[in-house]
Scaffold this active site. Sequence first.
Site, PDB file in Angstrom:
ATOM      1  N   HIS A   9       0.870  -1.187   0.000  1.00 48.66           N
ATOM      2  CA  HIS A   9       0.000   0.000   0.000  1.00 48.66           C
ATOM      3  C   HIS A   9       0.904   1.233   0.000  1.00 48.66           C
ATOM      4  O   HIS A   9       2.028   1.182   0.492  1.00 48.66           O
ATOM      5  CB  HIS A   9      -0.832  -0.059   1.288  1.00 48.66           C
ATOM      6  CG  HIS A   9      -1.878   1.004   1.421  1.00 48.66           C
ATOM      7  ND1 HIS A   9      -1.585   2.277   1.845  1.00 48.66           N
ATOM      8  CD2 HIS A   9      -3.208   0.980   1.213  1.00 48.66           C
ATOM      9  CE1 HIS A   9      -2.699   2.987   1.894  1.00 48.66           C
ATOM     10  NE2 HIS A   9      -3.702   2.224   1.513  1.00 48.66           N
ATOM     11  N   ASP A  60       3.274  -4.301   8.167  1.00 46.72           N
ATOM     12  CA  ASP A  60       2.058  -3.497   8.051  1.00 46.72           C
ATOM     13  C   ASP A  60       0.886  -4.467   8.199  1.00 46.72           C
ATOM     14  O   ASP A  60       0.587  -5.243   7.291  1.00 46.72           O
ATOM     15  CB  ASP A  60       2.069  -2.799   6.686  1.00 46.72           C
ATOM     16  CG  ASP A  60       0.732  -2.174   6.333  1.00 46.72           C
ATOM     17  OD1 ASP A  60      -0.237  -2.314   7.111  1.00 46.72           O
ATOM     18  OD2 ASP A  60       0.660  -1.540   5.262  1.00 46.72           O
ATOM     19  N   GLN A  87      -4.340  -4.997   7.111  1.00 44.09           N
ATOM     20  CA  GLN A  87      -5.329  -5.942   6.569  1.00 44.09           C
ATOM     21  C   GLN A  87      -5.229  -7.319   7.214  1.00 44.09           C
ATOM     22  O   GLN A  87      -5.992  -8.224   6.860  1.00 44.09           O
ATOM     23  CB  GLN A  87      -5.146  -6.087   5.047  1.00 44.09           C
ATOM     24  CG  GLN A  87      -5.328  -4.796   4.281  1.00 44.09           C
ATOM     25  CD  GLN A  87      -6.770  -4.284   4.289  1.00 44.09           C
ATOM     26  OE1 GLN A  87      -7.711  -5.015   4.634  1.00 44.09           O
ATOM     27  NE2 GLN A  87      -6.955  -3.041   3.907  1.00 44.09           N
ATOM     28  N   LYS A  94     -10.207  -0.517  10.838  1.00 41.39           N
ATOM     29  CA  LYS A  94     -10.336  -1.748  10.040  1.00 41.39           C
ATOM     30  C   LYS A  94     -10.582  -2.958  10.943  1.00 41.39           C
ATOM     31  O   LYS A  94     -10.693  -4.076  10.481  1.00 41.39           O
ATOM     32  CB  LYS A  94      -9.074  -1.967   9.198  1.00 41.39           C
ATOM     33  CG  LYS A  94      -8.853  -0.895   8.128  1.00 41.39           C
ATOM     34  CD  LYS A  94      -7.764  -1.315   7.181  1.00 41.39           C
ATOM     35  CE  LYS A  94      -7.152  -0.178   6.387  1.00 41.39           C
ATOM     36  NZ  LYS A  94      -8.017   0.392   5.364  1.00 41.39           N
ATOM     37  N   CYS A 105      -4.876   2.494  -3.517  1.00 37.51           N
ATOM     38  CA  CYS A 105      -3.627   3.033  -2.945  1.00 37.51           C
ATOM     39  C   CYS A 105      -2.472   2.055  -3.130  1.00 37.51           C
ATOM     40  O   CYS A 105      -1.634   1.886  -2.226  1.00 37.51           O
ATOM     41  CB  CYS A 105      -3.785   3.397  -1.471  1.00 37.51           C
ATOM     42  SG  CYS A 105      -5.052   4.618  -1.183  1.00 37.51           S
TER      43      CYS A 105
HETATM   44  N1  C6P Z   1      -6.220   0.530   2.977  1.00 35.37           N
HETATM   45  C1  C6P Z   1      -8.086   0.080   1.486  1.00 35.37           C
HETATM   46  O1  C6P Z   1      -9.200   0.322   1.021  1.00 35.37           O
HETATM   47  P1  C6P Z   1      -4.856   3.991   7.242  1.00 35.37           P
HETATM   48  O2  C6P Z   1      -5.423   4.801   6.115  1.00 35.37           O
HETATM   49  O3  C6P Z   1      -3.651   4.650   7.848  1.00 35.37           O
HETATM   50  O4  C6P Z   1      -5.871   3.541   8.229  1.00 35.37           O
HETATM   51  O5  C6P Z   1      -4.351   2.604   6.568  1.00 35.37           O
HETATM   52  C2  C6P Z   1      -3.464   2.639   5.486  1.00 35.37           C
HETATM   53  C3  C6P Z   1      -3.218   1.248   4.973  1.00 35.37           C
HETATM   54  C4  C6P Z   1      -1.955   0.700   5.170  1.00 35.37           C
HETATM   55  N2  C6P Z   1      -1.683  -0.547   4.774  1.00 35.37           N
HETATM   56  C5  C6P Z   1      -2.589  -1.317   4.170  1.00 35.37           C
HETATM   57  C6  C6P Z   1      -2.228  -2.721   3.767  1.00 35.37           C
HETATM   58  C7  C6P Z   1      -3.875  -0.817   3.926  1.00 35.37           C
HETATM   59  O6  C6P Z   1      -4.789  -1.595   3.323  1.00 35.37           O
HETATM   60  C8  C6P Z   1      -4.185   0.506   4.331  1.00 35.37           C
HETATM   61  C9  C6P Z   1      -5.548   1.103   4.057  1.00 35.37           C
HETATM   62  C10 C6P Z   1      -7.585   0.903   2.651  1.00 35.37           C
HETATM   63  O7  C6P Z   1      -7.371  -0.807   1.026  1.00 35.37           O
HETATM   64  C11 C6P Z   1      -7.768   2.364   2.392  1.00 35.37           C
HETATM   65  S1  C6P Z   1      -6.715   2.971   1.104  1.00 35.37           S
END
Ligand code: C6P
Length: 409
Positions: free
Chosen positions: A125, A202, A205, A228, A366
């Site tokens: 991401h 990270d 997910q 999430k 993203c």
């Molecule tokens: N992915 C998706 O629809 P934040 O925005 O900081 O809570 O998370 C960022 C992020 C970082 N790593 C991974 C693997 C992610 O999937 C995400 C967020 C969402 O896939 C929103 S772009």
Amino acid sequence: MEPKAQNPDPRSDFPILRREVKGKPLVYLDNAATTQKPQVVIDRVSGFLANENANIHRGVHYLSMEATDAYDRARAKVAGFLNAAEAREIVFTRGTTEAINLVARSFALPRMASGDEILISAMEHHANIVPWQMAAKECGALLRVAPLTDCGQIDLEAYGELLGERTRLVALTHVSNVLGTINPAKEMIAMAKELNIPVLLDGAQAVPHISVDVRELNCDFYTFSSHKLFGPDGVGILYGRAELLAAMPPYQGGGDMIEQVSFENTTFRAPPERFEAGTPNISGAIGLGAAIDYISALGRETIHAREEQLLNYATNRLGEVPGLSIRGTAPEKVAVISFTLESAHPHDIGTILDASGIAIRAGHHCAQPLMQHLGVPATARASFAFYNTTEEIDRLTEALLEVNRMFGT
Ligand code: C6P
């Protein structure tokens, strides 16, 4: 709090799932973007705001001490959830993004020189690409990228070859937000550790779907976002090994992170407070604690069994749609299905499904470099949680067949 008795129908715990969109019952299949919130989390946040609200760490009065206790208990819950050795290894941030930026600025940058390397993978991401790229550019370091296999796994042989004496950090997604792939994190960390290379995972997910034990994984940093994980937004977690956090300078300056301030000099508190400048999202952190209680009461086995059933059912049903290709077919994956249709662009698919009350995500998610690897500008993505149903997957399938009809396939 003791886990409460399990509701045999957890879907009914989520009030939003009872609403209609465009005159049809909502089918919410955008759980990888953010999950819905159970009533216990909503009640905990509103209960705090209604009855317990005060700033933390600052007051000698009762409410402030009570709020501080609740905030500290939430931290301890997160530590237990990740099996961290100590609560002080848990830093509250705004989200995964801020947690990764914190490590990039406070851990990686001071340790890197020109020609050093950070190793990521091609399925990251943007949150796990851009902070490293920014840090690398500042000091002349290089971003190395482990390639993927056809089914959407990291090529482990290539990954091993990219680990070297210039590698200062490995930063990998535990689970891909596009492909759903669960990476063999333990094995990949062990490979890095043979060369004493620190590893950040990270987990944005991963935590909604699989249990995570940071000590068993042997990672140095682990990040995730509350929103999430059925918790409030604006709250994230950075787990950091105690000795590493202790050696890191602050990320931001301000109130609550200091020991002593004069105009000449400031000394800083120990972690985690050193990294939590200013008033944090107190109600959000407490809400995350309630979400963790909820997940624990439901049980990982229940979640896993339900999601596996949904993933298999959806994979089979989507296979009936002519011209549909699933992107990401690793044997180890969570209930996230990215796909393209020959007949229609992902944005058109998303818009047409929305007219039927079905929420999916369409776009690059993203993960633009991953889209380039897949050779597509975008995908459509249906991402599931334990509260989804096979009937909802039937509605998704019918709607996709309708897209094909509309576009003349
Ligand atoms: N992915 C998706 O629809 P934040 O925005 O900081 O809570 O998370 C960022 C992020 C970082 N790593 C991974 C693997 C992610 O999937 C995400 C967020 C969402 O896939 C929103 S772009």
